[in-house]
Design a protein around this motif. Structure first.
Motif, mmCIF file in Angstrom:
data_model
loop_
_atom_site.group_PDB
_atom_site.id
_atom_site.type_symbol
_atom_site.label_atom_id
_atom_site.label_comp_id
_atom_site.label_asym_id
_atom_site.label_seq_id
_atom_site.Cartn_x
_atom_site.Cartn_y
_atom_site.Cartn_z
ATOM 1 N N SER A 149 7.145 -18.203 -43.239
ATOM 2 C CA SER A 149 8.070 -19.250 -42.792
ATOM 3 C C SER A 149 9.073 -18.696 -41.795
ATOM 4 N N GLU A 150 9.805 -19.592 -41.210
ATOM 5 C CA GLU A 150 10.877 -19.186 -40.286
ATOM 6 C C GLU A 150 11.897 -18.306 -41.003
ATOM 7 N N ALA A 151 12.206 -18.641 -42.256
ATOM 8 C CA ALA A 151 13.171 -17.849 -43.015
ATOM 9 C C ALA A 151 12.657 -16.438 -43.266
ATOM 10 N N GLN A 152 11.374 -16.297 -43.562
ATOM 11 C CA GLN A 152 10.815 -14.972 -43.811
ATOM 12 C C GLN A 152 10.805 -14.125 -42.536
ATOM 13 N N VAL A 153 10.449 -14.752 -41.439
ATOM 14 C CA VAL A 153 10.486 -14.029 -40.159
ATOM 15 C C VAL A 153 11.925 -13.641 -39.825
ATOM 16 N N GLY A 154 12.862 -14.563 -40.036
ATOM 17 C CA GLY A 154 14.263 -14.260 -39.797
ATOM 18 C C GLY A 154 14.746 -13.104 -40.650
ATOM 19 N N GLN A 155 14.263 -13.037 -41.892
ATOM 20 C CA GLN A 155 14.637 -11.936 -42.771
ATOM 21 C C GLN A 155 14.123 -10.612 -42.221
ATOM 22 N N ALA A 156 12.901 -10.595 -41.721
ATOM 23 C CA ALA A 156 12.343 -9.368 -41.152
ATOM 24 C C ALA A 156 13.164 -8.903 -39.942
ATOM 25 N N ARG B 45 -2.294 -8.465 -41.159
ATOM 26 C CA ARG B 45 -2.396 -8.662 -42.606
ATOM 27 C C ARG B 45 -1.430 -9.752 -43.054
ATOM 28 N N ALA B 46 -1.630 -10.937 -42.546
ATOM 29 C CA ALA B 46 -0.740 -12.058 -42.886
ATOM 30 C C ALA B 46 0.715 -11.605 -42.811
ATOM 31 N N SER B 47 1.032 -11.033 -41.672
ATOM 32 C CA SER B 47 2.352 -10.432 -41.540
ATOM 33 C C SER B 47 2.974 -10.755 -40.187
ATOM 34 N N VAL B 48 4.245 -10.418 -40.085
ATOM 35 C CA VAL B 48 4.929 -10.432 -38.807
ATOM 36 C C VAL B 48 5.318 -8.994 -38.505
ATOM 37 N N VAL B 49 5.058 -8.566 -37.284
ATOM 38 C CA VAL B 49 5.402 -7.221 -36.841
ATOM 39 C C VAL B 49 6.578 -7.324 -35.878
ATOM 40 N N VAL C 39 12.085 3.833 -30.736
ATOM 41 C CA VAL C 39 11.102 2.749 -30.770
ATOM 42 C C VAL C 39 10.631 2.622 -32.213
ATOM 43 N N LEU C 40 10.769 1.401 -32.729
ATOM 44 C CA LEU C 40 10.523 1.170 -34.157
ATOM 45 C C LEU C 40 9.663 -0.076 -34.331
ATOM 46 N N ASP C 41 8.602 0.052 -35.102
ATOM 47 C CA ASP C 41 7.788 -1.098 -35.480
ATOM 48 C C ASP C 41 7.844 -1.251 -36.992
ATOM 49 N N VAL C 42 8.196 -2.444 -37.438
ATOM 50 C CA VAL C 42 8.221 -2.717 -38.882
ATOM 51 C C VAL C 42 7.395 -3.961 -39.152
ATOM 52 N N GLU C 43 6.958 -4.071 -40.381
ATOM 53 C CA GLU C 43 6.061 -5.169 -40.745
ATOM 54 C C GLU C 43 6.529 -5.809 -42.045
ATOM 55 N N LEU C 44 6.470 -7.107 -42.076
ATOM 56 C CA LEU C 44 6.728 -7.846 -43.313
ATOM 57 C C LEU C 44 5.495 -8.701 -43.596
ATOM 58 N N SER C 45 4.831 -8.407 -44.713
ATOM 59 C CA SER C 45 3.602 -9.122 -45.073
ATOM 60 C C SER C 45 3.920 -10.234 -46.063
ATOM 61 N N ASP C 46 3.024 -11.191 -46.119
ATOM 62 C CA ASP C 46 3.172 -12.318 -47.048
ATOM 63 C C ASP C 46 2.967 -11.802 -48.473
#
Length: 383
Positions: free
Chosen positions: A176-183, A269-273, A302-309
């Motif tokens: 959701s938008e909230a989950q992406v915002g949290q990431a 993986r059902a995630s946002v990077v 340079v940093l890449d992070v991921e938040l998966s469902d």
């Protein structure tokens, strides 16, 4: 009852007024007589007045004829008008001076050259795309305690956290938008605590940055913990955190200049990077008494992070996983692994090994960090 004598002698009568008395009377009242409607003077008054005017015409004016109260009042009125004129003009002039003091560029032609200098120092707009070239060279000014960013492109960069602008969140895949915002917000927290927090910069433990990382990343968290407790070549906290030895250096002021950008996209993986690319500029001075030479260290991360469902993968809800973290450091001692940045001062002996790599511009953000480069330490073209 005796008859009351007339206040004005009658023509042909035996009574008379001395000339000097009458002249004084005329002098003292002439101003009022001109502005009012006097009574018809007597023959004696007309005769004395005529004689005085004849004397005036011949240049035989008696002393005080135009220097009495009426003449003084006329001069004083002119002076009062001048004062009033200055008062009226003085207000706009004072306002104009005040405005010019605040904005000298309003003067025609900008004689002080302030418009150009203000434009040169005006903050840059946020970075929204990768630059296509290094920033132009600034004037070769020497940084000072009062102006630690003099001569640096970072002079126009944002200050601290203001330079880490989070993009507007939108839904990504099943998130959701909230989950992406949290990431996005947690990525920002990691960057701030790792690179801008004053306690971290003085060698403290960056607890907030560590807390947003998914505890399931045990290998990463173990390496970071080991590097903070007992740094060495294989466990270097500078790979993730910016730190200075408080016994050796102190920050100049409380401003760190920041420039970069943050973006996000759908992961595999059902995630946002979330991709973050930021450069931080740190002005420091030695802690010894009387030290005034300012040095700057430039760190790009340079940093890449991921938040998966969490409904689809075994992850800790509300935590991010660090996928990549790379860094380039400009102006720090080579081959020193004590967990601190060691900038070079021109008045001090060099620390660490001599540079052997190529010369690079630490302010150049137009190219990605070369992850395939050989390990080594080069020379910076500017700080």
């Amino acid at each position: 009852m005796a008859d009351r004598p007339s206040e004005e002698p009658r023509p042909g009568s035996g009574e008379s007024i001395p000339d000097e008395v009458w002249e004084k009377f005329v002098r003292d009242t002439e101003g009022k007589i001109r502005d009012s409607a006097p009574k018809e003077p007597s023959a004696r008054a007309r005769m004395v007045t005529a004689r005085l005017r004849e004397q005036e015409a011949r240049g035989e004016l008696p002393e005080g004829w135009r220097t009495g109260s009426a003449a003084w009042q006329e001069t004083n009125r002119r002076a009062a008008r001048r004062r009033k004129l200055w008062a009226v003009l003085g207000v706009p002039v004072a306002i104009a001076v005040a405005v010019v003091a605040v904005r000298p560029s309003l003067l025609p032609g900008d004689p002080f050259g302030t418009a150009e200098s203000q434009a040169a120092a005006a903050p840059l707009p946020p970075e929204t795309a990768a630059p296509t070239a290094p920033p132009e060279s600034a004037d070769p000014e020497t940084p000072t305690l009062d102006n630690p960013f003099a001569g640096s492109p970072a002079l126009r960069w944002a200050e601290g956290e203001a330079g880490i602008v989070v993009p507007k969140a939108t839904p990504v895949g099943s998130l959701s938008e909230a989950q992406v915002g949290q990431a996005l917000q947690q990525t920002r927290q990691l960057l701030v605590d790792a690179n801008l927090d004053q306690a971290t910069l003085r060698g403290g433990r960056p607890e907030t940055a560590l807390a947003v990382i998914d505890p399931r990343q045990t290998d990463l968290l173990g390496r970071l913990d080991r590097s903070l407790r007992k740094p060495d070549k294989d466990h270097d906290p500078l790979l993730m955190f910016s730190r200075f030895d408080p016994d050796e250096l102190r920050p100049v002021g409380d401003v760190v200049k920041t420039r970069g950008r943050m973006t996000f996209k759908a992961g595999k993986r059902a995630s946002v990077v979330v991709h973050a690319d930021y450069t931080f500029v740190y002005p420091v001075v030695r802690t010894e008494d009387g030290a005034s030479e300012v040095a700057r260290t430039i760190v790009r991360r340079v940093l890449d992070v991921e938040l998966s469902d969490p409904a689809k993968y075994q992850v800790t809800p509300g935590k991010i996983a660090v996928v990549r973290y790379d860094q380039e450091i400009g102006n720090s001692a080579c081959d020193v692994y004590d967990g601190y940045l060691h900038p070079q001062f021109s008045t001090a002996e060099p620390t660490g090994a001599a540079p052997t790599g190529p010369t690079t511009d630490p302010y150049d953000r137009s190219q990605d960090i070369d992850t395939n480069r050989e390990e080594g330490c080069g020379t910076v073209s500017r700080t």
